[in-house]
Design a protein around this motif. Structure first.
Motif, mmCIF file in Angstrom:
data_model
loop_
_atom_site.group_PDB
_atom_site.id
_atom_site.type_symbol
_atom_site.label_atom_id
_atom_site.label_comp_id
_atom_site.label_asym_id
_atom_site.label_seq_id
_atom_site.Cartn_x
_atom_site.Cartn_y
_atom_site.Cartn_z
ATOM 1 N N GLU A 89 0.834 -1.205 0.000
ATOM 2 C CA GLU A 89 0.000 0.000 0.000
ATOM 3 C C GLU A 89 0.866 1.250 0.000
ATOM 4 O O GLU A 89 0.591 2.221 -0.712
ATOM 5 N N GLN A 147 2.372 1.695 -3.398
ATOM 6 C CA GLN A 147 1.378 2.236 -4.319
ATOM 7 C C GLN A 147 1.183 3.734 -4.101
ATOM 8 O O GLN A 147 1.082 4.512 -5.055
ATOM 9 N N GLY A 148 1.146 4.105 -2.832
ATOM 10 C CA GLY A 148 0.986 5.517 -2.517
ATOM 11 C C GLY A 148 2.158 6.344 -3.023
ATOM 12 O O GLY A 148 1.981 7.450 -3.562
ATOM 13 N N MET A 183 1.946 6.660 -6.832
ATOM 14 C CA MET A 183 0.927 7.639 -7.235
ATOM 15 C C MET A 183 1.359 9.058 -6.912
ATOM 16 O O MET A 183 1.058 10.006 -7.649
ATOM 17 N N LEU A 235 -8.345 12.518 -7.973
ATOM 18 C CA LEU A 235 -8.432 11.066 -7.903
ATOM 19 C C LEU A 235 -7.140 10.477 -7.373
ATOM 20 O O LEU A 235 -7.134 9.572 -6.519
ATOM 21 N N LEU A 236 -6.031 11.015 -7.861
ATOM 22 C CA LEU A 236 -4.738 10.516 -7.387
ATOM 23 C C LEU A 236 -4.552 10.792 -5.909
ATOM 24 O O LEU A 236 -4.066 9.941 -5.152
ATOM 25 N N GLN A 295 -6.770 11.146 -3.702
ATOM 26 C CA GLN A 295 -7.621 10.237 -2.919
ATOM 27 C C GLN A 295 -7.021 8.848 -2.860
ATOM 28 O O GLN A 295 -7.043 8.181 -1.822
ATOM 29 N N LYS A 296 -6.467 8.418 -3.961
ATOM 30 C CA LYS A 296 -5.869 7.081 -3.960
ATOM 31 C C LYS A 296 -4.654 7.026 -3.047
ATOM 32 O O LYS A 296 -4.424 6.047 -2.355
ATOM 33 N N SER A 328 -5.801 7.021 0.401
ATOM 34 C CA SER A 328 -6.408 5.739 0.699
ATOM 35 C C SER A 328 -5.350 4.676 0.939
ATOM 36 O O SER A 328 -5.444 3.855 1.847
ATOM 37 N N SER A 329 -4.299 4.715 0.110
ATOM 38 C CA SER A 329 -3.230 3.740 0.255
ATOM 39 C C SER A 329 -2.538 3.873 1.604
ATOM 40 O O SER A 329 -2.282 2.891 2.297
#
Length: 265
Positions: free
Chosen positions: A15, A18-19, A22, A38-39, A41-42, A45-46
């Motif tokens: 995670e 991924q963060g 991004m 969107l990025l 938020q992702k 979220s990660s």
DNA sequence: GGTATTTGACCGGG
DNA sequence: CCCGGTCAAATACC
């Protein structure tokens, strides 16, 4: 550390990775505002997921994250409220609140809520309990200025008979009571441990966020919630959370999947 | 003895 | 005057 923990650790790393990826994308490439959002938020979220996973490793099950009590106390139906102090359970009946980003182990924060009163509320099915921070006097009420401290309004719905036998109690506080803490802002603190707890939350918890506006910043470092003398195990709780660190809408959106449960309101 | 809980009394707002 | 929130003495536990 067992295999499951290793798996969770790897997942947390994943995670975080991924963060990071991004975040790099966000900084390197031009994006439309929508794509940026969107990025972001992702990314959030990660990191939230990673923290969630890491916290679950640090937190011994079945300790709940928001309000802590012993499991035996949590489902003690014989004397749901008018519990006399017997044995060692009393000292475990504290309500602990963690703050910050909502992901820290509450035991690290060490905020205890001390009961200072109880009232029968007219028209209410159950008496209301009044709590305040144990350190209010010791620390000269510093929590008023401490962003890590937040007020909680706690209502919801959980059927203890559905989950009482599981290893992780779905939600604190201690007894099968109806809880109502004076709300201010609301914010969810993720349950620390398991998908089981999360699924139980989704199944049994409803969070009402509709009427919080008038409460914002109006509450001292104390709260109250009614309790029930019912031993049925079917309760209504409503949980409000406030964390100044989570005022951010984006962060709230990250947090919200755990608390915003459409269909249960 | 220190600390936390219980519970009736007190107080202020509506 | 009623109701909700708080206080404080009594009590229990460690």
């Amino acid at each position: 550390m067992d295999g499951a923990c290793v798996y969770e650790d790897n997942t947390a790393i994943h995670e975080l990775t991924q963060g990071l990826i991004m975040a790099k994308q966000l900084t390197v490439h031009p994006h439309s505002p929508e794509a940026r959002d969107l990025l972001i938020q992702k990314i959030l979220s990660s990191y939230h997921n990673a923290l969630f996973l890491l916290q679950s490793l640090d937190t011994p099950p079945p300790a709940p994250s928001l309000l802590e009590s012993s499991v035996s106390e949590a489902f003690e139906f014989d004397q749901p409220f008018s519990r006399k102090r017997k044995g060692s359970a009393t000292r475990e009946d504290h309500v602990r609140i963690c703050g910050g980003n909502g992901l820290e182990d509450n035991t690290d924060y060490g905020f205890n809520w001390r009961k200072y009163g109880q009232k029968d509320i007219s028209g209410a099915k159950f008496p209301r309990n009044y709590y305040r921070c144990s350190y209010q006097k010791v620390q000269n009420c510093l929590e008023d200025d401490d962003p890590a401290v937040f007020d909680i309004a706690y209502k919801g719905k959980h059927a203890c008979n559905l989950g009482a036998q599981s290893a992780s109690p779905p939600l604190p506080p201690a007894s099968p009571e109806n809880h109502e803490m004076t709300p201010t802002r609301h914010h969810q603190l993720s349950p620390p441990n398991s998908d089981k707890m999360l699924s139980h939350l989704r199944a049994n918890l409803s969070v009402n966020t509709s009427d919080l506006g008038g409460y914002i910043d109006t509450v001292p470092s104390s709260f109250s919630f009614p309790s029930t003398s019912s031993g049925s195990g079917l309760m209504e709780d409503l949980h409000y959370f406030k964390s100044p660190n989570c005022y951010d809408d984006e962060l709230w959106q990250v947090c919200s999947p755990f608390i915003d449960l459409p269909g249960y309101l």
